[in-house]
Design a protein around this motif. Structure first.
Motif, mmCIF file in Angstrom:
data_model
loop_
_atom_site.group_PDB
_atom_site.id
_atom_site.type_symbol
_atom_site.label_atom_id
_atom_site.label_comp_id
_atom_site.label_asym_id
_atom_site.label_seq_id
_atom_site.Cartn_x
_atom_site.Cartn_y
_atom_site.Cartn_z
ATOM 1 N N THR A 1 -8.075 54.215 55.617
ATOM 2 C CA THR A 1 -8.191 54.281 57.072
ATOM 3 C C THR A 1 -8.211 52.909 57.737
ATOM 4 O OG1 THR A 1 -10.598 54.465 56.800
ATOM 5 C CG2 THR A 1 -9.350 56.509 57.064
ATOM 6 N N CYS B 1 -5.199 51.917 59.650
ATOM 7 C CA CYS B 1 -4.965 52.428 61.009
ATOM 8 C C CYS B 1 -5.120 51.336 62.059
ATOM 9 C CB CYS B 1 -5.938 53.566 61.322
ATOM 10 S SG CYS B 1 -5.703 55.053 60.330
ATOM 11 N N TRP C 1 -1.959 54.296 55.561
ATOM 12 C CA TRP C 1 -3.047 54.585 56.476
ATOM 13 C C TRP C 1 -3.569 56.007 56.334
ATOM 14 C CZ3 TRP C 1 -1.506 58.583 59.542
ATOM 15 C CH2 TRP C 1 -0.138 58.724 59.773
ATOM 16 N N ARG D 1 -2.089 56.908 64.398
ATOM 17 C CA ARG D 1 -2.383 56.999 62.971
ATOM 18 C C ARG D 1 -3.699 57.725 62.722
ATOM 19 N NH1 ARG D 1 -0.556 51.133 60.321
ATOM 20 N NH2 ARG D 1 1.674 51.321 60.814
ATOM 21 N N VAL D 2 -4.756 57.249 63.336
ATOM 22 C CA VAL D 2 -6.040 57.921 63.149
ATOM 23 C C VAL D 2 -6.013 59.297 63.801
ATOM 24 C CG1 VAL D 2 -7.166 56.998 65.227
ATOM 25 C CG2 VAL D 2 -8.539 57.569 63.217
#
Length: 350
Positions: free
Chosen positions: A108, A111, A104, A175-176
């Protein structure tokens, strides 16, 4: 009356922590009670543990500035240091290897797959809460730092940062969120290098580093952030998990943050342009107004130092010959002010 108030408070509390607001459809808080892997899933109560850490960071900073940084600035001249061969660090290599294996971080879309059932790793747990504690310490320190014209803007920025980090942790968008934190920290080293060059009275090097910093700031804030981060939070997440109430709040805060990016990029561009045209880092519009109490303290400290440069400024009041970077609290410290979209503090004795 007391019973009615208690019932109203209970209804408000229930609405505030409603899973329908925080989580996607068909997901409840009970679904996230499982142990998962590593540290399990994020819990709202984890956020409370950052306040002792934030107080500790704040205390360490104050002690360092008062008993180490200030005496060193007064008594020790800055000299060019020898270049040392970088030694291998097994611990850092392991961390880099583990991070590189996180899909991730590079893709992206990862994510949002299997969201919100994404276990929290130990490294991400400590990284996230340490960042949150750091931003709380910035909120505390802003009230004792030099008061500037953009106090309210900086205070709003710090609150947005704290809200975004806390919010993304509670609903497991870590995650993001980690990608956003890494992106915003990437240009800080250039700003710190420009400050060190300023302390060493290397005007040309200071100007060069600041121009490079300005370019890196704009690339990350005006290029990568909207095209990479906002793209995944607005469009990829919509496609994979769909919108839900807290999704709108999260993206709304990110859009406000992007507006601050635009404002500070404009200020940096103006200063960098003046550095190229005039040959020095010029005055930053947002930093030319300080509190009278700070000015008095600066003047007093200046008198104690017993030395001044040809333009009447010296290290103790945060201004040195050549290009000038404003320093907080009138001391020559290299504490960075650019985190999660914050603006650099630039000053001139002109």
């Amino acid at each position: 009356m007391a019973t009615a108030a208690a019932e109203a408070l209970g209804l408000l509390w229930g609405w505030l922590w409603s899973g329908r607001f925080w989580l996607p459809q068909n997901v409840s808080w009970a679904d996230l009670e499982g142990p998962g892997d590593g540290y399990g899933y994020p819990r709202a109560r984890h956020v409370l543990s950052v306040f002792p850490l934030a107080a500790g960071l704040f205390s360490v900073r104050m002690l360092f500035e008062r008993f180490i940084a200030k005496p060193c600035a007064l008594r020790i001249g800055i000299e060019d240091s020898a270049v040392y061969q970088v030694e291998s660090n097994v611990t850092l290599e392991k961390v880099f290897t583990s991070i590189s294996k996180m899909p991730w971080l590079w893709d992206t879309r990862q994510c949002w797959y299997n969201y919100p059932y994404q276990p929290l790793s130990r490294e991400l747990y400590y990284y996230y809460l340490t960042q949150l504690a750091f931003y709380w310490s910035l909120v505390f320190s802003q009230f004792i730092d030099v008061k500037r014209k953009d106090f309210l803007m900086m205070f709003m920025h710090h609150l947005i940062a704290v809200t975004l980090i806390s919010f993304s942790y509670i609903n497991n968008m870590v995650r993001v969120g980690a990608i956003i934190l890494c992106l915003h920290d990437s240009a800080d080293s250039l700003l710190e290098a420009a400050k060190l060059a300023n302390y060493a009275r290397q005007e040309r090097l200071c100007n060069t580093l600041f121009v490079i910093f300005g370019a890196a700031f704009m690339v990350t804030r005006l290029g990568i952030f909207p095209l990479w981060i906002l793209n995944t939070t607005l469009f990829e997440s919509w496609e994979i998990i769909g919108p839900f109430p807290s999704w709108w709040l999260f993206n709304g805060l990110l859009l406000i943050l992007q507006m601050l990016h635009v404002i500070w990029s404009y200020l940096i561009a103006r200063t960098a342009f003046k550095a190229l045209v005039r040959g020095k880092v010029s005055k930053d519009d947002r930093s030319d107004v300080e509190s009278s109490s700070e000015e008095d303290e600066t003047t007093h400290t200046n008198n104690l130092s017993g030395s001044s440069s040809s333009n009447g400024a010296n290290c103790m009041n945060g201004r040195m010959g050549g290009s000038h970077l404003a320093e907080e609290q009138g001391t020559c410290k290299a504490a960075g002010n650019l985190h999660f979209g914050a603006s650099p503090r630039i000053h001139s004795c002109d």
